[in-house]
Design a protein around this motif. Structure first.
Motif: not given
Length: 64
Positions: A5, A44, A47-48, A51, A57
Motif C-alpha cells: 500500500i 488507484k 489501491l481500491f 482498501i 483510503m
C-alpha cells in the motif's frame, strides 16, 4: 500499513507530479499524458482493491 500500500501511494503521488509537470510545459505531450494517466488509474484501482472504503483510503494516504 503494508509495504504494498505504501509503494502504491508513493507511485500515485509520483505520477501526479509527472502529470502536473507535463501539463505545465509549453507544448504538453498528449501521448505521454495519456500514458501517465492510464498508469495512475491502474495504481488507484489496485489501491481500491486493497482498501475498498474511500474514506479509509483517504485517511491512509494522508498518514503515509
Amino acid at each position: 500499513m503494508t509495504n504494498v500500500i505504501q509503494r502504491l501511494i508513493t507511485a500515485h503521488r509520483v505520477l501526479n507530479r509527472e502529470i502536473r509537470a507535463e501539463l505545465t510545459r509549453r507544448l504538453p505531450d498528449t501521448a505521454r499524458l495519456a500514458q501517465l494517466k492510464k498508469q495512475r488509474l491502474a495504481v488507484k484501482d489496485r489501491l481500491f482493491r486493497l482498501i475498498p472504503d474511500a474514506a479509509e483510503m483517504r485517511r491512509v494516504a494522508r498518514t503515509a
